[in-house]
Write an enzyme that holds these catalytic residues in place. Structure first.
Site, PDB file in Angstrom:
ATOM      1  N   LEU A  76       0.822  -1.212   0.000  1.00 23.83           N
ATOM      2  CA  LEU A  76       0.000   0.000   0.000  1.00 23.83           C
ATOM      3  C   LEU A  76       0.861   1.269   0.000  1.00 23.83           C
ATOM      4  O   LEU A  76       1.741   1.440   0.823  1.00 23.83           O
ATOM      5  CB  LEU A  76      -0.877  -0.025   1.262  1.00 23.83           C
ATOM      6  CG  LEU A  76      -1.992   1.010   1.283  1.00 23.83           C
ATOM      7  CD1 LEU A  76      -3.000   0.727   0.193  1.00 23.83           C
ATOM      8  CD2 LEU A  76      -2.657   1.029   2.643  1.00 23.83           C
ATOM      9  N   ASP A  77       0.556   2.163  -0.921  1.00 23.22           N
ATOM     10  CA  ASP A  77       1.201   3.479  -0.987  1.00 23.22           C
ATOM     11  C   ASP A  77       2.709   3.397  -1.269  1.00 23.22           C
ATOM     12  O   ASP A  77       3.445   4.362  -1.066  1.00 23.22           O
ATOM     13  CB  ASP A  77       0.952   4.304   0.287  1.00 23.22           C
ATOM     14  CG  ASP A  77      -0.537   4.496   0.553  1.00 23.22           C
ATOM     15  OD1 ASP A  77      -1.313   4.419  -0.407  1.00 23.22           O
ATOM     16  OD2 ASP A  77      -0.908   4.709   1.713  1.00 23.22           O
TER      17      ASP A  77
END
Lengths: 272, 272, 272, 272
Positions: free
Chosen positions: B216-217
């Site tokens: 994520l991210d």
């Protein structure tokens, strides 16, 4: 005579009215006025520039009279006062050059009273600008404390100074030391931010001027700016683009400080 | 007929010459040509737009003939091809609206073949645009996998989709899913980045379009942009300013993808 | 050895293939390659950076051999070559300082071979940088022509030079003289653009680097940038903000020229 | 209750003090306060947001009492008041869409009370947003005057309305009509600014929100913004990039107007 008053206190009704009464009592006229109440701390801050025929001392007494029921922090300076500024630098000169040049032409309202460096390479540059150069080798923080104590600067600027000031200096000069960090904080804290940026493949790089606290790269942010970059920028190119952002951001933060436009509130700044 | 060839291989002398020989052999003329060699991976990437009277299949065979001594990845599309795009959204509609509007007026060269949402609130908006709406409640990833498999999109866009795609979907669609994260990564990963930004007192906020990976991210960044903000911006104001940055950055990333201008190289992108 | 070839000719099939054949024939490998065909003039321009073991002369002969059926303009330089640059200045030093500093640290790939000024005030600054200073009073254009003829610069830069070069100089140096105009052209041509901007009440100010032609402020634009301003900026403040834009824009244009990345096509530029 | 007072008068000592006395007399507390004195006209302008338990009418009477020795222009609105807004559009919908969407989600503090168009193509879009649509063919200015008179809008917005309002409408609504011009004025006045920009070969394009006066494209500028472009942008690409700048600039100007943050002073604006 033009004066700037900078004040802060817990917000409550009547402060602005009291301030303007004090100025009127001194036959003054307000030229600029900005105020803000921080919604988290409920701190009220205000910057007022006004004309008066009273002296700084007389007008300060009018202020204290009018405001004595509020517990205020108050500073009053002649608008023309140039803040005594001590600059710290290492080997990179781009930020230092800008500060020297802009103060020389009067664009930055500061008087650079000395440059401290842990290298000797910038000595000539500084002395050509008729500013005193202090070579203080790395880790000789006692010497730095002594110099600060002698010079009593209003402002200290870390202009790409690649050394950490010890916690004593930081604690005793809260809100008085501005650093330029070469990334858009909180991204890329610590060393070699342009190399970190290259590794991560970011498409913007930036710089952040902030007040120095004991906690590296965690201090209150004053201003930030960025430039767009692309895949073809290697670290050396990021460093080149970054130089321009760094000097611009640092000089602007120093300008705002010199104009009494920065308030430190908790871990944030209010910038007018 | 105008075609776009997108190719990549380990860098070595003769690639561009071989490509241009193939195009010449197809009586083609180059209209646009961009290339880059990544200094870390030594991967050579190239995007060429050219005119030819041969079909996509015929010209592809010329390319393979001319380039058979290089181990290349090659894609050739008609320049007018609109990529089949599946959009994911939740409740915020600003990014989705932009994608629908810009594809409708032909500014984005995509065909939106469906919108998947974990809420029903955007159904009307989507159906008015004559696009199929799929309500897939949170955590029903099997349904999502089935839809992807049926639709076979060229591109998936997470337009403020507040749910994480599972690792199977991420792994099987590397370089095909674009997300908009509402901060300038790597600053403010995770949830509520505007609230994080407010807490930290930053003076710029931003948005990042990136390819989705399992982490994520942390995916490869495509483009980023920022706006300047000040102490008076509360989280609701940051969100308002952010909306405009998000939709602009996401639509631009989708436009670049639609034009075959994005190459994924390791954890970075090359964007022409 | 790394070389940069810069070529232009009427667009037609086979040019890129011929160029890459010439490079291959010289056992070269392409490092960077950019090309563009201007849709109005149909002029094809190309910049190629490549490695080869041949000399500049030998590779030039390979190029002419491969390209003799096209009527090309061709320039080949060693990638490391620093363009001989003659700078013109008056009394404002901010742009000149930047050029001197950036060339000194190697960030600008130029060799400043002299500074011509119609005032003597910048003499010390220039000589400290070990660059020759020529004081040429206003209107002594014959002296300027003589100096240009002696020095044979690759590039001339008007770094806030507040005097017009005569048409002979302009005509004989088309595409070789870069000026910085302190507005975003075509807005605010002519004198005192910041005062014009103040009168008009604009909310952005800018600067434009352009090639000099006989027609003042009408030359081909290379790059432009702006800053946001507001009602509180008086002319002196606009000038202060402008200084930073001017030096940044001018230095960037000089950098692009030094890297052979600017092509002059009619009254426009193509900038890679 | 939160109120916003907007006042202007010739500058003289005591105004701020009188205003704050009036607010104190109404047991009010100031939440936001901004002021500026225009150095050319000597006009003092002030915007104050404050809390009070008095009604708008009662507090207005306190203001007039305290300020009766100054000749002031005064407006007081509840902070929550949504300005009645009449939008004009033609065929391009990007600006109109933004105004409809942003007012719907409460981001723009306006109530769109009608859309006037000289084409019928935007009717469905407008009616879906539950806003009344008025088709008024080109040159039927009498109908427009009648509608304005019936609706009594606080604000009129020309959202890419490709028709000129007649001088009667302009004169009777000074400071109440906002237009978006698709260039950075004063560059590229008049028709087809993106084509003009392409011809001139500029490297930035922009948009300007300004108050409408009788003199086309000469009205007081509210805000402006730009994007960087390069040689590869043909007019259609400039138009595409421009769309995003136009809607952003126009929506921001409308937001500022809705918050009573714009003052018209001569041919300039003061924007807080």
């Amino acid at each position: 005579m033009e004066l700037v008053a900078k004040l802060s206190c817990a917000d409550q009704p009547g402060i602005v009215n009291a301030v303007t009464s004090a100025i009127l009592a001194g036959s003054g006229n307000i030229l600029e006025n900005q105020q803000f109440t921080d919604p988290i701390t409920n701190l009220f801050v205000m910057r007022t520039k006004f004309q008066t025929e009273l002296s700084t001392k007389e007008i300060a007494s009018k202020f204290h009279e009018a405001l004595n029921r509020f517990q205020i922090n108050l500073e009053i300076f002649p608008a023309e006062y140039r803040k005594k500024t001590l600059v710290f630098a290492s080997q990179e000169s781009h930020c230092l050059r800008d500060l020297l040049y802009l103060s020389e032409i009067g664009d930055l309202q500061i008087e650079i009273v000395g440059v401290i460096s842990n290298h000797e390479s910038l000595k000539d540059l500084v002395e050509l600008a008729k500013v005193q150069f202090f070579y203080v080798p790395r880790n000789n923080q006692i010497e730095i404390i002594k110099l600060i104590s002698q010079i009593q600067p209003d402002l200290m600027v870390l202009a790409r100074y690649m050394q950490i000031l010890n916690s004593e200096i930081c604690q005793q000069n809260i809100g008085k030391i501005i650093n330029i960090h070469h990334s858009f904080l909180p991204g890329f804290k610590g060393a070699k931010p342009y190399h970190q940026a290259y590794e991560r493949g970011v498409k913007i790089i930036g710089a952040t001027a902030h007040f120095v606290t004991e906690h590296l790269d965690e201090g209150p942010i004053i201003i930030q700016d960025i430039s767009h970059v692309d895949h073809a920028y290697e670290p050396v190119d990021l460093i080149s683009v970054g130089r321009d952002i760094e000097r611009r951001v640092l000089s602007k933060a120093v300008k705002l400080f010199a104009q009494d436009k920065i308030f430190l509130v908790g871990n944030k700044t209010i910038v007018f």
